[in-house]
Design an enzyme around this catalytic site. Structure first.
Site, short mmCIF file in Angstrom:
data_model
loop_
_atom_site.label_atom_id
_atom_site.label_comp_id
_atom_site.label_asym_id
_atom_site.label_seq_id
_atom_site.Cartn_x
_atom_site.Cartn_y
_atom_site.Cartn_z
N GLY A 1 0.88 -1.83 0.40
CA GLY A 1 -0.10 0.22 -0.13
C GLY A 1 1.06 1.10 0.04
O GLY A 1 1.85 1.15 -0.19
N GLN B 1 3.00 10.34 1.13
CA GLN B 1 4.44 9.22 1.76
C GLN B 1 4.80 10.08 0.29
O GLN B 1 6.32 10.05 0.55
CB GLN B 1 3.92 7.58 1.48
CG GLN B 1 3.02 7.47 2.88
CD GLN B 1 2.77 6.00 2.58
OE1 GLN B 1 2.32 5.08 1.48
NE2 GLN B 1 4.01 4.92 3.90
N CYS C 1 6.07 0.32 7.95
CA CYS C 1 5.38 0.92 6.61
C CYS C 1 6.75 1.27 5.86
O CYS C 1 7.92 1.56 6.54
CB CYS C 1 5.32 2.58 8.18
SG CYS C 1 5.01 3.52 7.05
N LEU C 2 6.57 1.43 4.15
CA LEU C 2 7.24 1.90 4.12
C LEU C 2 8.21 3.66 4.32
O LEU C 2 9.40 3.59 3.89
CB LEU C 2 6.91 2.51 2.35
CG LEU C 2 6.06 0.86 1.60
CD1 LEU C 2 5.83 1.40 0.38
CD2 LEU C 2 7.45 0.33 1.37
N HIS D 1 -4.53 1.37 7.41
CA HIS D 1 -3.38 1.53 7.22
C HIS D 1 -2.81 3.58 6.42
O HIS D 1 -2.50 4.21 6.50
CB HIS D 1 -2.39 1.39 7.20
CG HIS D 1 -0.35 1.81 6.78
ND1 HIS D 1 -0.04 1.18 7.98
CD2 HIS D 1 -0.08 2.37 6.32
CE1 HIS D 1 1.05 1.95 8.17
NE2 HIS D 1 1.42 2.59 6.88
N GLU D 2 -3.39 3.01 5.21
CA GLU D 2 -3.70 3.94 4.04
C GLU D 2 -4.88 5.40 4.48
O GLU D 2 -4.10 6.81 4.24
CB GLU D 2 -3.79 3.59 2.51
CG GLU D 2 -3.00 2.08 2.47
CD GLU D 2 -1.13 2.87 2.48
OE1 GLU D 2 -1.00 3.81 2.05
OE2 GLU D 2 -0.81 1.81 2.66
N HIS E 1 -2.57 7.60 6.80
CA HIS E 1 -1.81 8.40 6.06
C HIS E 1 -2.19 9.61 5.64
O HIS E 1 -1.30 10.41 5.20
CB HIS E 1 -1.14 7.88 4.75
CG HIS E 1 0.59 6.90 5.88
ND1 HIS E 1 0.98 7.43 6.10
CD2 HIS E 1 0.88 5.88 5.60
CE1 HIS E 1 2.16 6.78 5.93
NE2 HIS E 1 1.98 5.23 5.66
#
Ligand code: ZN
Length: 185
Positions: free
Chosen positions: A50, A55, A109-110, A152-153, A156
Site C-alpha cells: 500500500g 508518502q 510502513c514504507l 493504514h492508508e 496516512h
C-alpha cells in the site's frame, strides 16, 4: 511512469509533510491517472502492499493497495493460485462502518522501512471511495490484510502514522538486518 521518492518518518522535513492532513480530490484528470500509475510503480519497487500520496510528498487524498494472490501448495508440491491479486486505487476513501472488535497484529510502513510494531485495528471496515473515473465504490467488511491496509492508508491521508496507533512503542522491532521481512504499506 516513474518511481518516486518515499518520504521517511525519521527525516524531520519529510515527517512534517507526512503529518499533514491531505486535501480531498475534486478533479478526475489524466494527471490523476498518471499519479496513480506512479504510486503503483513506487509501491512495487519498494515491495509494499500500500502507498498513500502523502508518502511521496503529495498532500491529496489518494492511496493504492495491492493484495498479493493467495496461493496454496498441493500435495504433489506444486503451488496453485486460489485467489487472484487485488488492486485498488482509492480516492477520498472513508471508513463508513467498522467492527467493534479489534485485532492486534504486526504492521510496517514504507516510510519507516524495516521497523514493525503491534498495532490495534478494527477487525473489519467498510470503506466508501471514488475510483479513477470519479465513480462511487464500496468495499464491504474488508478484513485481514486488506482491512488493515485500508486503515493504514486512510490514516496516512489524515497525517496519522502507525507508530502513533501503537499502545506500547517498546514493542517496535527493528528487522532491518533480516533478509525476510514482513510486508509494509
Ligand atoms: Zn505507511
Amino acid at each position: 511512469m516513474a518511481v518516486r521518492r518515499i518520504l521517511q518518518i525519521e527525516d524531520p522535513d519529510d515527517k512534517r509533510v507526512l503529518k499533514n492532513r491531505a486535501h480531498a480530490i475534486k478533479q478526475f484528470t489524466p494527471a490523476l491517472q498518471a499519479l496513480a500509475a506512479d504510486m503503483f510503480e513506487t509501491m512495487h519497487a519498494a515491495n509494499g502492499v500500500g502507498l498513500a500520496a502523502p508518502q511521496i510528498g503529495i498532500s491529496q487524498r489518494i492511496a493504492v493497495i495491492w493484495i498479493p494472490p493467495a496461493e496454496e501448495e498441493q500435495p504433489d508440491g506444486t503451488v496453485v493460485e486460489i485467489e487472484p491479486e487485488q488492486n485498488y486505487v482509492l480516492i477520498n476513501p472513508e471508513v463508513v462502518k467498522r467492527s467493534d472488535k479489534e485485532e492486534i497484529a504486526q504492521e510496517g510502513c514504507l516510510s519507516l522501512p524495516g521497523r514493525y510494531g503491534d498495532v490495534p485495528r478494527a477487525s473489519w471496515v467498510t470503506v466508501d471511495y471514488l475510483d479513477l473515473e470519479g465513480k462511487r465504490q464500496r468495499i464491504r467488511k474488508a478484513d485481514g490484510l486488506l482491512g488493515r491496509a485500508l486503515q493504514h492508508e486512510i490514516d496516512h491521508l489524515d497525517g496519522v502514522l502507525f507508530t502513533e496507533r501503537m499502545r506500547d512503542l517498546s514493542t517496535l522491532k527493528d528487522l532491518r538486518e533480516d533478509a525476510d521481512q514482513p510486508v509494509e504499506a
